[in-house]
Design a protein around this motif. Structure first.
Motif, mmCIF file in Angstrom:
data_model
loop_
_atom_site.group_PDB
_atom_site.id
_atom_site.type_symbol
_atom_site.label_atom_id
_atom_site.label_comp_id
_atom_site.label_asym_id
_atom_site.label_seq_id
_atom_site.Cartn_x
_atom_site.Cartn_y
_atom_site.Cartn_z
ATOM 1 N N TRP A 178 15.395 83.487 53.796
ATOM 2 C CA TRP A 178 15.745 84.322 52.431
ATOM 3 C C TRP A 178 16.167 85.658 53.051
ATOM 4 O O TRP A 178 15.712 86.328 53.893
ATOM 5 C CB TRP A 178 14.414 84.515 51.736
ATOM 6 N N GLY A 187 6.372 81.776 51.315
ATOM 7 C CA GLY A 187 5.908 81.205 52.340
ATOM 8 C C GLY A 187 4.586 81.698 52.696
ATOM 9 O O GLY A 187 4.258 82.971 51.979
ATOM 10 N N GLY A 212 21.239 78.110 64.822
ATOM 11 C CA GLY A 212 20.097 77.291 64.487
ATOM 12 C C GLY A 212 20.305 76.473 63.247
ATOM 13 O O GLY A 212 21.471 76.521 62.714
ATOM 14 N N PHE A 213 19.371 75.909 62.610
ATOM 15 C CA PHE A 213 19.413 75.107 61.495
ATOM 16 C C PHE A 213 19.507 76.053 60.205
ATOM 17 O O PHE A 213 18.940 76.965 60.067
ATOM 18 C CB PHE A 213 18.350 74.174 61.439
ATOM 19 N N ARG A 214 19.972 75.488 59.182
ATOM 20 C CA ARG A 214 20.153 75.959 57.925
ATOM 21 C C ARG A 214 19.166 75.400 56.936
ATOM 22 O O ARG A 214 19.420 74.738 55.633
ATOM 23 C CB ARG A 214 21.510 75.711 57.263
ATOM 24 N N CYS A 215 17.979 75.778 57.064
ATOM 25 C CA CYS A 215 16.883 75.020 56.513
ATOM 26 C C CYS A 215 16.433 75.868 55.427
ATOM 27 O O CYS A 215 16.626 76.939 55.263
ATOM 28 C CB CYS A 215 15.818 74.767 57.451
ATOM 29 N N ALA A 216 15.633 75.299 54.443
ATOM 30 C CA ALA A 216 14.759 76.257 53.470
ATOM 31 C C ALA A 216 13.819 77.121 54.226
ATOM 32 O O ALA A 216 13.296 76.761 55.419
ATOM 33 C CB ALA A 216 14.150 75.292 52.497
ATOM 34 N N LYS A 243 14.658 71.108 60.610
ATOM 35 C CA LYS A 243 15.979 70.837 59.908
ATOM 36 C C LYS A 243 15.864 70.798 58.255
ATOM 37 O O LYS A 243 16.727 71.005 57.828
ATOM 38 C CB LYS A 243 16.048 69.066 60.142
ATOM 39 N N LYS A 244 14.745 70.455 57.841
ATOM 40 C CA LYS A 244 14.402 70.642 56.276
ATOM 41 C C LYS A 244 14.003 72.085 55.934
ATOM 42 O O LYS A 244 14.517 72.645 54.900
ATOM 43 C CB LYS A 244 14.113 69.307 55.545
ATOM 44 N N ARG A 245 12.748 72.203 56.301
ATOM 45 C CA ARG A 245 12.069 73.516 56.011
ATOM 46 C C ARG A 245 11.585 74.105 57.295
ATOM 47 O O ARG A 245 11.464 73.707 58.498
ATOM 48 C CB ARG A 245 10.645 73.315 55.283
#
Lengths: 477, 421
Positions: free
Chosen positions: B138, B155, B131-135, B221-223
């Motif tokens: 954790w 979150g 998957g994506f390495r988004c924010a 992609k980002k979060r």
């Protein structure tokens, strides 16, 4: 009105900016992300190719060999890591020996020095971890490893030292030809420039097609990688390739300049220019392919995986597209592998073309060198002690895995890092085996303090990548 | 001049604190505790939930309260501590290179060293979750620090992968802070956490625990925007067709702890591939002369009380080493077989060991109505019937020296199933 606007703050855009900053020109790099080095430049094999792969006479061959020759001096000038560890192309079948020999001859034709075919005994003597299945190899002593982040930041910083401007979070939407040159419509207003350099990576085709009669089409070729813990970095001492196939140079196993072990990339074409997700299939393919070169890879020591997108041109050319593609519009398009290696040569070549076009004179006070961020970990004991006496922040380790100090993180922020990833790529805080588990909150605290921004506003990588959503109930009250 | 110290303790968490107290009480005067964080207490400082100290103090304390009792003793004993100080290197001859803002870079030569550096969380990359390495992704412990120590929320809509104790605790903590915990997914068919945490942290809050499930994709992609969960087969491979998409802005990972032994390696300490910690004898001495280990750096514990007990033993052993140097006698190997994954210690010295030795171990899978059996060179020594055995719960077997026949070469620990007598 700028003399030159460079679209794209990857290693190519930054290399062109650095070379153009030698001239008396007003210059701006426009980047859609919050920082340089956010696209393909941050996700690749981190190697300097010797130059035996590309078709003789192609731009890839020319710029690869030139770039490889320029790289070591450039790294010295810009104070970044470079290690000429040499590379090996493994051959697993006696029947393929003629292809290995053809590769050697092609390298000689391209001007690569020192190429040598090793038999199995010589190969395993040179690199004992290589699988017994390898029957021979092509040895290229000029193959090297570098830090792609380090190179991109160094080029950008040096360009900025020489007057180049950078505009971040600015996405180019449309380019219009005007009487004086170009109007570049961006998400942050219109920029005017006499010339444009297109270094927009996987989007270079879209910009090119707006202004040029001959059309290009870029279909990103995804490449997935795995990075292993530093304790495995000495497993191999050369960059180890496999005999190339139609899809690329195959999966490599290489040490990195920071002492990790890197495996990758896979190769699969996709239409989506944003999809940098890793995939289960990719990771499995990668693991299987890497195991051909080096058996018993300690896959339990993988600390992270990532995907890079190569700007592969499927229509219009099977080579780099470099030059003045339309009046005043210069392309650095289709810069897939060996793009990183070629960057210094592409930068020098295109800068010269643009400068000629604009009849620009060279500056007398060009600053040719740049100092990197203090590499505290590498300093000799007494030097390190003296540094901490001067500035105590260099005594405080924040990232325990990579032993990165507060002083280095502050330097990174003062040089432009605004996010966790921006700090990570500049000084490796969070790049180690715990992947920021321990240091992320500390780094966030330092960024917040240095930039005067609330921690709840901080991002992982700019834009929408906010790290936190607010405060706990107790703090809110 | 290189600074010299009798005993250097690396780490000021529960292990380091208890080791320091025991060493001082055993007569070691010159001790220093070296702690990389701003204060003593280690990971306990972020564990603000109750449940600590039942074995040690007979009452339920929070993590900081438990730590405070040990810190008070360390203060009362006037044991020096270097805070915000990182050990960069440990050599085979026990020279520590340390750095701090306050005292700069220095070297300390120690007569003995106790390793008490604790452990770290396994990161996402170690699991190769696609998957994506988004924010928004954790490790659970990092999120715990953000929430409990920094007062910040990572979150509002949460999925947790892994049912280790930190993951379970964080499911409850995030819920109490107003977040919606949508699921806890566990790749194994059973949880690796303590039973009491499953009840108190999940069941009491109606948080679903999805056993034999894992995250097969991370979206955004980002979060983070969501995760895809899927059921896994007995080989932990995702089963096609079982995928379900769960929208969320946070994914917490509680997928295992790894003893943090990079310093130990730099000194040449032999490590066990199973525990990830040093190989030790009954005195908790490692393979390097004068270097001892205890707590989560030795093997991951589930209860801090047992860390304190183990650390006390390490402190006493280090004191004995400093006072008379360890005599090395015949080594009896302890072997974990048939269901027992490992033992700590891995060997004992019958001639020099104390009256008894506590052997700590974990099983590789859950058992009902089984017994831990101990054999000395093939002869049954002890048989301990257990109603339930689980990988998440450390087991301890105490062996008295007088029970073990002289000259025993090997003691094996195994699980025998079936009705217990």
């Amino acid at each position: 009105m700028y003399d030159v606007v460079i679209i794209g703050g990857g290693v190519i855009g930054c290399a062109i900016a650095r070379e153009l900053s030698r001239y008396q020109l007003s210059l701006c790099v426009v980047e859609r992300e919050e920082d340089v080095c956010c696209g393909t430049s941050k996700a690749n094999s981190a190697i300097v190719h010797a130059g035996f792969d590309a078709e003789p006479g192609s731009k890839k061959a020319l710029f690869n060999v030139q770039g490889s020759q320029m790289m070591e001096q450039l790294c010295r000038d810009l104070d970044i890591s470079y290690d000429r560890c040499g590379s090996l192309v493994l051959c697993f079948d006696e029947q393929d020996l003629p292809r290995l020999e053809a590769l050697r001859l092609r390298g000689i034709e391209n001007g690569v020095e020192g190429l040598e075919i090793l038999d199995s005994a010589a190969l395993h003597k040179m690199e004992s971890a290589v699988s017994d299945k390898a029957v021979a190899a092509l040895y290229a002593p000029t193959g090297a490893i570098i830090c792609p982040f380090g190179l991109t930041y160094a080029l950008a910083e040096n360009a900025a030292d020489n007057g180049a401007q950078f505009r971040f979070d600015t996405c180019v939407e449309r380019i219009e030809r005007t009487a004086e040159g170009f109007a570049i419509h961006t998400s942050n207003g219109v920029l005017e420039s006499r010339t444009v350099v297109n270094a927009a990576g996987v989007y270079a085709d879209e910009l090119h097609n707006q202004l040029c009669d001959s059309k290009l089409r870029i279909v990103p070729r995804r490449g997935e990688y795995c990075l292993l813990d530093r304790k495995d970095g000495k497993l191999v001492s050369h960059t180890i390739f496999q005999l190339p196939s139609a899809l690329g140079k195959g999966v490599l196993v290489t040490p990195t300049v920071h002492g990790n072990l890197l495996l990758g990339p896979t190769a699969a074409d996709q239409e989506d220019k944003e999809n940098t997700a890793t995939s289960a299939a990719g990771i499995a393919a990668l693991t299987a392919a890497a195991a051909l070169s080096v058996s018993n890879l300690p896959m339990r020591d993988v600390i992270t995986g990532f995907t890079g997108l190569r700007a592969h041109i499927t229509e219009g050319a099977d080579d780099f597209v470099i030059g003045e593609s339309a009046e005043g519009f210069f392309d650095a398009a289709g810069i897939e592998s060996p793009g990183l290696t070629s960057a210094p040569a592409i930068g020098a070549y295109l800068a010269q073309l643009v400068a000629q076009k604009l009849q620009a004179a060279e500056k007398e006070n060009f600053i040719a060198t740049r100092r990197g961020i203090t590499p505290v970990k590498e300093l000799p004991f007494e030097e390190r002690r003296a540094l901490i006496e001067r500035d105590a922040a260099y005594g405080q380790v924040i990232c325990r895995c990579e032993q990165i100090t507060e002083g280095e993180i502050v330097e990174a922020i003062r040089r432009g890092a605004r996010s966790l990833d921006g700090v990570k790529r500049r000084v490796r805080a969070g790049m180690g085996r715990c992947q920021g588990g321990f240091c992320a909150p500390r780094v966030m605290e330092i960024i917040s303090r240095e930039l005067g921004v609330a921690q709840t506003e901080l991002t992982k990588s700019g834009g929408e990548s906010r790290l936190l959503v607010g405060y706990t109930k107790e703090v809110q009250e | 001049m290189m600074r010299e110290v009798q005993l250097a303790i690396i780490g000021g968490g529960p292990a380091g604190l208890a080791a320091a107290i025991a060493a001082r009480e055993s007569g070691v005067q010159d001790i220093v505790i070296i702690e990389r964080d701003r204060e003593l207490g280690g990971i306990l400082n972020q564990c603000i939930h109750a449940g600590f100290g039942l074995h040690t103090f007979g009452e339920e304390l929070t993590g900081p309260e438990y730590a405070a009792r040990f810190i008070a003793q360390v203060r009362a004993l006037e044991i020096p501590c270097l805070l915000d100080t990182m050990v960069l290197d440990l050599s085979e001859d026990r020279v520590l290179t340390v750095t701090s803002r306050k005292e700069g870079l220095q070297q300390i030569k120690a007569g003995a060293v106790i390793l008490a550096m604790g452990c770290r969380e396994r990161p996402r990359g170690a699991l190769n979750i696609p998957g994506f390495r988004c924010a928004g992704v954790w490790s659970a412990g990092t999120a715990q620090r953000l929430v409990n120590m920094e007062g910040m929320m990572p979150g509002r809509e949460v999925v947790i992968l892994g049912s280790g104790d930190i993951g379970l605790i964080m499911a409850r903590r995030m819920t109490m802070e107003g977040a919606k915990v949508k699921a806890v997914a566990e790749v194994l068919p059973y949880s690796g956490g303590l039973k009491r945490n499953i009840v108190q942290c999940l069941e009491d809050f109606d948080i679903p625990l999805l056993l034999s499930h894992t995250v097969v994709d991370i979206h955004g992609k980002k979060r983070l925007e969501g995760v895809t969960l899927a059921q896994v087969d007995e080989n932990r491979a995702p089963i096609a067709g079982t995928e379900q998409y769960i929208p969320c802005d946070t994914l917490l990972l509680s997928v295992g702890l790894l003893p943090e032994n990079e310093l130990s390696s730099s000194a040449g300490v032999s490590l066990s591939p199973i525990t990830g910690g040093p190989v030790v004898g009954d005195d908790l001495a490692t393979s390097i002369d004068g270097v001892f280990a205890c707590g989560n750096v030795l093997h991951v514990h589930d209860l801090v009380d047992f860390v304190s007990q183990e650390a006390k033993q390490a402190g006493e052993s280090a004191a004995r080493y400093l006072q008379q140097h360890t005599q090395i006698g015949q080594r009896t190997e302890l072997r974990a077989v048939n269901g027992v994954r490992y033992t700590v210690p891995q060997h004992i010295d019958l001639a020099h060991m104390g009256e008894e030795v506590t052997v700590r171990m974990r099983v590789g899978q859950p058992y009902r109505r089984a017994a831990i059996c101990v054999y000395a060179d093939g002869t049954l020594l002890r048989r301990l019937p257990k109603l339930v055995l689980a990988p998440g719960e450390m087991e301890r077997v105490t062996l008295r020296r007088d029970q073990i026949p002289a000259g025993t070469k090997e003691i094996t620990f195994c699980i025998e199933e079936g009705e217990t007598k």
